[in-house]
Write an enzyme that holds these catalytic residues in place. Sequence first.
Site, PDB file in Angstrom:
ATOM      1  N   VAL A 103       7.140 -30.740 -14.001  1.00  0.00           N
ATOM      2  CA  VAL A 103       7.073 -29.261 -14.305  1.00  0.00           C
ATOM      3  C   VAL A 103       8.207 -28.786 -13.251  1.00  0.00           C
ATOM      4  O   VAL A 103       7.568 -28.651 -12.009  1.00  0.00           O
ATOM      5  CB  VAL A 103       5.784 -28.666 -14.324  1.00  0.00           C
ATOM      6  CG1 VAL A 103       5.964 -27.212 -14.592  1.00  0.00           C
ATOM      7  CG2 VAL A 103       5.062 -29.430 -15.410  1.00  0.00           C
ATOM      8  N   ARG A 111       9.142 -17.290 -10.988  1.00  0.00           N
ATOM      9  CA  ARG A 111       8.298 -16.152 -11.266  1.00  0.00           C
ATOM     10  C   ARG A 111       8.861 -15.371 -12.626  1.00  0.00           C
ATOM     11  O   ARG A 111       8.627 -14.072 -12.553  1.00  0.00           O
ATOM     12  CB  ARG A 111       8.061 -15.368  -9.828  1.00  0.00           C
ATOM     13  CG  ARG A 111       7.731 -15.967  -8.979  1.00  0.00           C
ATOM     14  CD  ARG A 111       6.344 -16.810  -8.986  1.00  0.00           C
ATOM     15  NE  ARG A 111       6.036 -17.715  -7.803  1.00  0.00           N
ATOM     16  CZ  ARG A 111       6.479 -18.908  -7.646  1.00  0.00           C
ATOM     17  NH1 ARG A 111       6.949 -19.592  -8.551  1.00  0.00           N
ATOM     18  NH2 ARG A 111       5.939 -19.601  -6.636  1.00  0.00           N
ATOM     19  N   ARG A 112       9.121 -15.766 -13.345  1.00  0.00           N
ATOM     20  CA  ARG A 112       9.554 -15.254 -14.780  1.00  0.00           C
ATOM     21  C   ARG A 112       8.858 -15.500 -15.693  1.00  0.00           C
ATOM     22  O   ARG A 112       9.145 -15.488 -17.106  1.00  0.00           O
ATOM     23  CB  ARG A 112      11.130 -15.180 -14.982  1.00  0.00           C
ATOM     24  CG  ARG A 112      11.907 -14.478 -13.872  1.00  0.00           C
ATOM     25  CD  ARG A 112      13.406 -15.087 -13.811  1.00  0.00           C
ATOM     26  NE  ARG A 112      13.961 -14.590 -12.650  1.00  0.00           N
ATOM     27  CZ  ARG A 112      14.977 -13.545 -12.769  1.00  0.00           C
ATOM     28  NH1 ARG A 112      15.071 -12.902 -13.786  1.00  0.00           N
ATOM     29  NH2 ARG A 112      15.298 -12.990 -11.535  1.00  0.00           N
ATOM     30  N   TYR A 145      -2.295 -25.020 -11.317  1.00  0.00           N
ATOM     31  CA  TYR A 145      -2.785 -25.175 -12.524  1.00  0.00           C
ATOM     32  C   TYR A 145      -4.134 -24.704 -13.155  1.00  0.00           C
ATOM     33  O   TYR A 145      -4.504 -24.782 -14.330  1.00  0.00           O
ATOM     34  CB  TYR A 145      -2.482 -26.603 -13.028  1.00  0.00           C
ATOM     35  CG  TYR A 145      -1.121 -27.249 -12.861  1.00  0.00           C
ATOM     36  CD1 TYR A 145      -0.099 -26.890 -13.857  1.00  0.00           C
ATOM     37  CD2 TYR A 145      -0.602 -27.776 -11.651  1.00  0.00           C
ATOM     38  CE1 TYR A 145       1.046 -27.210 -13.760  1.00  0.00           C
ATOM     39  CE2 TYR A 145       1.053 -28.160 -11.579  1.00  0.00           C
ATOM     40  CZ  TYR A 145       1.533 -27.673 -12.833  1.00  0.00           C
ATOM     41  OH  TYR A 145       2.960 -28.184 -12.841  1.00  0.00           O
ATOM     42  N   PHE A 437       3.114 -39.262 -12.146  1.00  0.00           N
ATOM     43  CA  PHE A 437       3.785 -39.553 -13.487  1.00  0.00           C
ATOM     44  C   PHE A 437       4.641 -38.066 -13.788  1.00  0.00           C
ATOM     45  O   PHE A 437       4.267 -37.200 -13.034  1.00  0.00           O
ATOM     46  CB  PHE A 437       3.132 -40.087 -14.660  1.00  0.00           C
ATOM     47  CG  PHE A 437       1.909 -39.211 -14.932  1.00  0.00           C
ATOM     48  CD1 PHE A 437       1.749 -38.139 -15.567  1.00  0.00           C
ATOM     49  CD2 PHE A 437       0.962 -40.142 -14.453  1.00  0.00           C
ATOM     50  CE1 PHE A 437       0.549 -37.449 -15.696  1.00  0.00           C
ATOM     51  CE2 PHE A 437      -0.595 -39.500 -14.688  1.00  0.00           C
ATOM     52  CZ  PHE A 437      -0.587 -38.408 -15.339  1.00  0.00           C
TER      53      PHE A 437
HETATM   54  C1  LIG Z   1       5.668 -24.362  -9.320  1.00  0.00           C
HETATM   55  C2  LIG Z   1       6.962 -23.935 -10.391  1.00  0.00           C
HETATM   56  C3  LIG Z   1       7.102 -24.650 -11.391  1.00  0.00           C
HETATM   57  C4  LIG Z   1       6.400 -22.408 -10.937  1.00  0.00           C
HETATM   58  O1  LIG Z   1       7.305 -21.787 -11.906  1.00  0.00           O
HETATM   59  P1  LIG Z   1       7.559 -20.643 -12.543  1.00  0.00           P
HETATM   60  O2  LIG Z   1       8.436 -20.419 -13.673  1.00  0.00           O
HETATM   61  O3  LIG Z   1       7.986 -19.634 -11.045  1.00  0.00           O
HETATM   62  O4  LIG Z   1       5.884 -20.060 -12.570  1.00  0.00           O
HETATM   63  P2  LIG Z   1       5.516 -18.849 -13.518  1.00  0.00           P
HETATM   64  O5  LIG Z   1       6.513 -17.722 -13.294  1.00  0.00           O
HETATM   65  O6  LIG Z   1       5.347 -19.307 -15.087  1.00  0.00           O
HETATM   66  O7  LIG Z   1       4.113 -18.494 -13.169  1.00  0.00           O
HETATM   67  C5  LIG Z   1       2.899 -18.331 -13.733  1.00  0.00           C
HETATM   68  C6  LIG Z   1       1.814 -18.263 -12.989  1.00  0.00           C
HETATM   69  O8  LIG Z   1       1.678 -19.220 -11.713  1.00  0.00           O
HETATM   70  C7  LIG Z   1       1.693 -18.835 -10.640  1.00  0.00           C
HETATM   71  N1  LIG Z   1       2.544 -19.750  -9.666  1.00  0.00           N
HETATM   72  C8  LIG Z   1       3.777 -20.312  -9.829  1.00  0.00           C
HETATM   73  N2  LIG Z   1       3.886 -21.153  -8.679  1.00  0.00           N
HETATM   74  C9  LIG Z   1       2.875 -20.939  -8.038  1.00  0.00           C
HETATM   75  C10 LIG Z   1       2.411 -21.794  -6.896  1.00  0.00           C
HETATM   76  N3  LIG Z   1       3.317 -22.712  -6.336  1.00  0.00           N
HETATM   77  N4  LIG Z   1       1.237 -21.785  -6.187  1.00  0.00           N
HETATM   78  C11 LIG Z   1       0.421 -21.078  -6.883  1.00  0.00           C
HETATM   79  N5  LIG Z   1       0.748 -20.230  -7.988  1.00  0.00           N
HETATM   80  C12 LIG Z   1       1.877 -20.440  -8.524  1.00  0.00           C
HETATM   81  C13 LIG Z   1       2.442 -17.490 -10.646  1.00  0.00           C
HETATM   82  O9  LIG Z   1       2.258 -16.676  -9.557  1.00  0.00           O
HETATM   83  C14 LIG Z   1       1.926 -17.101 -11.983  1.00  0.00           C
HETATM   84  O10 LIG Z   1       0.738 -16.507 -11.871  1.00  0.00           O
HETATM   85  P3  LIG Z   1      -0.062 -15.130 -12.902  1.00  0.00           P
HETATM   86  O11 LIG Z   1      -0.054 -15.856 -13.947  1.00  0.00           O
HETATM   87  O12 LIG Z   1      -1.148 -15.140 -12.047  1.00  0.00           O
HETATM   88  O13 LIG Z   1       0.963 -13.973 -12.542  1.00  0.00           O
HETATM   89  C15 LIG Z   1       8.234 -23.658  -9.608  1.00  0.00           C
HETATM   90  O14 LIG Z   1       7.781 -22.753  -8.471  1.00  0.00           O
HETATM   91  C16 LIG Z   1       8.678 -24.746  -8.986  1.00  0.00           C
HETATM   92  O15 LIG Z   1       9.524 -25.497  -9.751  1.00  0.00           O
HETATM   93  N6  LIG Z   1       8.495 -25.309  -7.922  1.00  0.00           N
HETATM   94  C17 LIG Z   1       8.822 -26.519  -7.256  1.00  0.00           C
HETATM   95  C18 LIG Z   1       8.509 -27.555  -7.811  1.00  0.00           C
HETATM   96  C19 LIG Z   1       6.814 -27.713  -7.996  1.00  0.00           C
HETATM   97  O16 LIG Z   1       6.143 -27.665  -7.427  1.00  0.00           O
HETATM   98  N7  LIG Z   1       6.562 -28.093  -9.397  1.00  0.00           N
HETATM   99  C20 LIG Z   1       5.200 -28.335  -9.770  1.00  0.00           C
HETATM  100  C21 LIG Z   1       5.181 -29.680 -10.065  1.00  0.00           C
HETATM  101  S1  LIG Z   1       3.465 -30.154 -10.448  1.00  0.00           S
END
Ligand SMILES: CC(C)(COP(=O)(O)OP(=O)(O)OC[C@H]1O[C@@H](n2cnc3c(N)ncnc32)[C@H](O)[C@@H]1OP(=O)(O)O)[C@@H](O)C(=O)NCCC(=O)NCCS
Length: 437
Positions: A103, A111-112, A145, A437
């Site tokens: 993911v 954050r969109r 999550y 995974f």
């Molecule tokens: C983590 C990641 C996938 C989040 O994607 P994103 O599109 O920015 O997330 P969203 O905009 O859909 O956010 C949904 C919610 O999750 C929260 N969130 C996003 N990233 C977060 C993080 N790293 N820690 C805690 N909360 C997080 C947002 O604040 C938002 O919260 P809300 O629903 O209370 O407003 C992205 O930052 C990323 O690619 N990070 C690096 C790779 C990674 O760590 N991936 C996870 C693999 S398990």
Amino acid sequence: MAAGAGAEVMSPVAAPAGAGGGRAAGYTFRTAAEWAEFGAVLDLAYGGHPHSPAHSAVVGAVFEPKRSLVACYGGRPCATLAGYALEMTLPGGPSPVAGIGYVAVAPPHRRRGLMRELLRRALTALHEERAEPVAVLHSTEPGIYGRFGFGSASRAVEVSVPTEARAFAGEVDTAGLTLDVVSPEEARAAVADVYCACLSQRPGLFRRDDAWQRRAVEDEPESRHGAGRLLCMVVSGPGGEPRGYALYRLRPAWQRSRPRYALSVREVFALDPAAYAFIWRSLLDTDLAGAVSAAARPVDDPLLALLDDPRSAAPTVRDQLYARAVDLDRALTARTYSAPVDVVLEVRDAMCPWNEGRWQLTAEADGGSHGAAACTRTGAAADLALTAREVGAVLLGGGSLVQLAHAGRVAELRPGALRAASAAFRHDPAPFCPMAF
Ligand SMILES: CC(C)(COP(=O)(O)OP(=O)(O)OC[C@H]1O[C@@H](n2cnc3c(N)ncnc32)[C@H](O)[C@@H]1OP(=O)(O)O)[C@@H](O)C(=O)NCCC(=O)NCCS
């Protein structure tokens, strides 16, 4: 999940200024075409570490494009979610589960709402297709999550045993066992056989076909960080049959002219206590090694009972696998229970609203003689109130409803219901998933 169109492999483009509002406006979503189109997104998302062609081949071999999703902006992938059809051990036996990985959202598009939308689509597809009842994932950060109904379902301990503290608490009879150290390639059949025979040992272990097996023994030079190549210690029985193995590396280190090599263990499996003890005995007796460490072992690893001085291993607990009920009734009946249970759960689930409401769960201990557990909608008064996240935390038998209640996350509405349900959900041994995974 629906089939998707093909895709060009391009770098993510700049995000639309001011887009978002949490609803992923301006983006399109489709199923993935091939592993290669994940590359540019993952490279940026994980800090500019492009996958080597060799690693891409190994990861690409387990990739399931039809179960995987990409979000695109301007036609180019900018966010990814990989889906896998896994068979995982749950309390009571194997069950289909949906693995979720990679993911990732390219920095300009964060954050969109893209991660939220990808997960919503993946979970909705599993529900509509009545596919796997449970979804599992490993998370880079524990705070991500829970809001999506995933609970911390297994824990792992990081250990580091100084070789001076290698004494065992009791005698171990290793008569008839022999030891060999070979390359993982040479040990491939032994590793596959032992792992397969160990699958039912714990919830959280998943079946590995040839492609997953190759991933398990992958020896990526770029991830060695100064250590040597991956080695495989194989313990065999009197007839030469493999009874256990350890995958590990040695990194040279010296202190005051004395060797203090770091021996780090990736994976250990054994069919019986003697083979298990023999492997750890041999790892701890490795010449030059100053400490034997493992980033992730089960919280109830027998190693901690083998050591005369378990404190020396400095076990540090952390979260590991996250689990979620895709369909509450199908998820709760995919497993067995450690004690008889008859409980009405009042469940809140914003991400998967079809799970909301009151459910009556009934089961005999360990499957009983009258068949599987039953979980049906009910109008009866609730005994416990909780969210999907707490259900996920106890799905594999690892989390404790009592602990969650003491943290204010589960409400007991009928006195006595909490302890009874908690005992039924717990499983011994604890769940563990050694491979991401
Ligand atoms: C983590 C990641 C996938 C989040 O994607 P994103 O599109 O920015 O997330 P969203 O905009 O859909 O956010 C949904 C919610 O999750 C929260 N969130 C996003 N990233 C977060 C993080 N790293 N820690 C805690 N909360 C997080 C947002 O604040 C938002 O919260 P809300 O629903 O209370 O407003 C992205 O930052 C990323 O690619 N990070 C690096 C790779 C990674 O760590 N991936 C996870 C693999 S398990």
